[in-house]
Design an enzyme around this catalytic site. Structure first.
Site, PDB file in Angstrom:
ATOM      1  N   CYS A  70       1.932 -10.959   3.795  1.00 34.50           N
ATOM      2  CA  CYS A  70       1.853 -11.072   2.287  1.00 34.50           C
ATOM      3  C   CYS A  70       2.336 -12.460   1.820  1.00 34.50           C
ATOM      4  O   CYS A  70       1.809 -13.428   2.289  1.00 34.50           O
ATOM      5  CB  CYS A  70       2.411  -9.854   1.657  1.00 34.50           C
ATOM      6  SG  CYS A  70       1.714  -9.581  -0.089  1.00 34.50           S
ATOM      7  N   HIS A 112      -0.971  -5.928   5.214  1.00 37.15           N
ATOM      8  CA  HIS A 112       0.271  -5.438   5.749  1.00 37.15           C
ATOM      9  C   HIS A 112      -0.146  -4.624   7.125  1.00 37.15           C
ATOM     10  O   HIS A 112      -0.193  -3.117   6.867  1.00 37.15           O
ATOM     11  CB  HIS A 112       1.107  -4.679   4.824  1.00 37.15           C
ATOM     12  CG  HIS A 112       1.605  -5.358   3.760  1.00 37.15           C
ATOM     13  ND1 HIS A 112       2.923  -5.646   3.490  1.00 37.15           N
ATOM     14  CD2 HIS A 112       1.134  -5.917   2.395  1.00 37.15           C
ATOM     15  CE1 HIS A 112       3.505  -6.327   2.696  1.00 37.15           C
ATOM     16  NE2 HIS A 112       2.147  -6.466   1.836  1.00 37.15           N
ATOM     17  N   GLU A 154       2.004  -3.498   9.107  1.00 40.31           N
ATOM     18  CA  GLU A 154       3.096  -2.201   9.163  1.00 40.31           C
ATOM     19  C   GLU A 154       3.034  -1.069   8.298  1.00 40.31           C
ATOM     20  O   GLU A 154       3.556   0.031   8.651  1.00 40.31           O
ATOM     21  CB  GLU A 154       4.384  -2.913   8.988  1.00 40.31           C
ATOM     22  CG  GLU A 154       4.834  -3.096   7.557  1.00 40.31           C
ATOM     23  CD  GLU A 154       4.208  -4.296   6.776  1.00 40.31           C
ATOM     24  OE1 GLU A 154       4.440  -4.358   5.657  1.00 40.31           O
ATOM     25  OE2 GLU A 154       3.269  -5.122   7.367  1.00 40.31           O
TER      26      GLU A 154
END
Length: 401
Positions: free
Chosen positions: A164, A279, A281
């Site tokens: 990001c 993202h 994750e």
């Protein structure tokens, strides 16, 4: 052994030069072993990955935090996360966080436009600032810390992963630029469905498609898919990609959603530079499991590079230690030989000028300037002979008239 030879042996073993050489060598050997022990202990520890926190207002106080998903994945793949607090003054203390084996820069407030453009190019209608009020606030302390870490990564080829905001920071540090507000500046691309890059009402559920560039690591990690549905939490984005980078994924409006450095990607050799606007994750299902194995592979490859980088710098440090001690040993020998020469020359001035030179084995050989000095020089050399390489010698002496 005769009494004369015993006295000569005692004099040799206790001569100032012999004692100094022995003590110097012992100190050097102890220091070398201590240095090797410290490096050995470091090699047994997991590599260190620096992660800069972000500020969040809670109960009218700014709280520093790092998303747990990042930390869990680093630990899972064998790296030790070191959290760097984004408070004023830390940028000047980053040497205290060395050694740095990897850097993970993650989400946070907007990157200051001062870093990548002049104020005249920033949209000034004010509408986007109100829409993205929490993100549009600038955090200059975080900027200072992260741009300094990015500089170190570029200069020393430290493995880097940007998520990001982190991908935006590294692009700017490498010479690229950003959209200050994607929707205001990029707008709707004709022929494509408008892509929403942030949906505050459906924060973790919102997805939009990205096309994956074939032949890239992202393409391999996600099993060769042509398109991915990714999450999106941003209103800034890459405008001009730094020349050293290449895209890995693009949104329908043309925005670069992931990039890499093709000339710095070999995880097994400690080379890794990559940025993601989305993202990986946080791409999780209702059971909090990652939606695709490729999400974890991103962090796995990064940690592989981090471990290899740590091993590389430890090996280099060991070579430098060995080289420095070899230089110190040679200098010590030179000093001891010089001291012995001065001592012998000063003890027998009445016998004429006696000079000393080095033989092929390192043993000092006398050069006598008069016949009267020959016998005395031979006698003293026989009783006080010292081999500075091994502290004893049976090398025959020669005298040049």
């Amino acid at each position: 052994m005769g009494a004369g030879k015993e006295r000569a042996s005692v004099r040799r073993l206790h001569s100032p030069t012999v004692v100094a050489v022995k003590e110097g060598r012992l100190a050097q050997e102890v220091e070398r072993k201590n240095a090797e022990t410290r490096l050995g202990r470091m090699s047994a520890l997991p590599p260190r990955v620096l992660v800069v926190s972000r500020g969040f207002v809670r109960k009218n106080k700014v709280v520093d935090f790092v998303g747990e998903y990042h930390l869990e994945l680093l630990v899972r793949f064998g790296a030790c996360p070191i959290i760097v607090p984004r408070v004023e003054g830390i940028a000047a203390m980053l040497d205290a966080f060395e050694p740095i084996h990897g850097v993970l820069l993650i989400e946070g407030q907007d990157v200051s436009p001062d870093r990548y453009c002049d104020s005249s190019s920033v949209p000034d209608d004010g509408q986007w600032r109100a829409l993205h009020a929490s993100d549009a606030e600038l955090d200059h302390s975080k900027d200072d810390i992260e741009f300094e870490l990015a500089r170190r990564c570029i200069e020393r080829r430290i493995p880097f992963l940007g998520i990001c905001r982190g991908s935006q920071v590294f692009n700017v540090a490498a010479g690229g630029t950003l959209y200050t507000d994607v929707e205001s500046e990029l707008g709707v691309v004709p022929g494509n469905t408008h892509t929403r890059h942030v949906d505050y009402l459906n924060y973790d559920v919102h997805r939009h498609p990205v096309s994956v560039v074939p032949g890239t690591p992202l393409h391999a990690w996600f099993d060769g898919v042509a398109e991915l549905q990714v999450n999106s939490y941003h209103h800034q984005g890459v405008k001009r990609l730094a020349s050293r980078f290449a895209p890995m994924a693009l949104a329908p409006d043309g925005l670069i959603e992931a990039y890499w450095d093709p000339l710095c990607f070999a995880p097994a050799r400690g080379e890794f530079v990559m940025g993601f606007q989305f993202h990986p994750e946080r791409m999780r299902d209702a059971n909090d499991a990652l939606e695709h194995d490729g999400c974890a592979r991103v962090y796995e490859a990064f940690c592989t590079a981090v471990r290899a980088y740590e091993e590389r710098i430890l090996n280099r440090a060991m070579r430098e230690i060995e080289a420095s001690f070899e230089v110190a040993r040679e200098r010590s020998l030179q000093r001891s030989n010089t001291a012995e020469e001065r001592r012998k020359t000063s003890r027998w001035p009445q016998f004429g000028r006696v000079e000393f030179s080095f033989g092929t084995s390192g043993v000092q050989r006398p050069r006598a300037s008069s016949v009267h000095g020959v016998a005395s020089a031979l006698s003293q050399l026989e009783s006080d002979r010292i081999d500075t390489a091994g502290l004893s010698s049976t090398d025959a002496s020669t005298v040049v008239m």
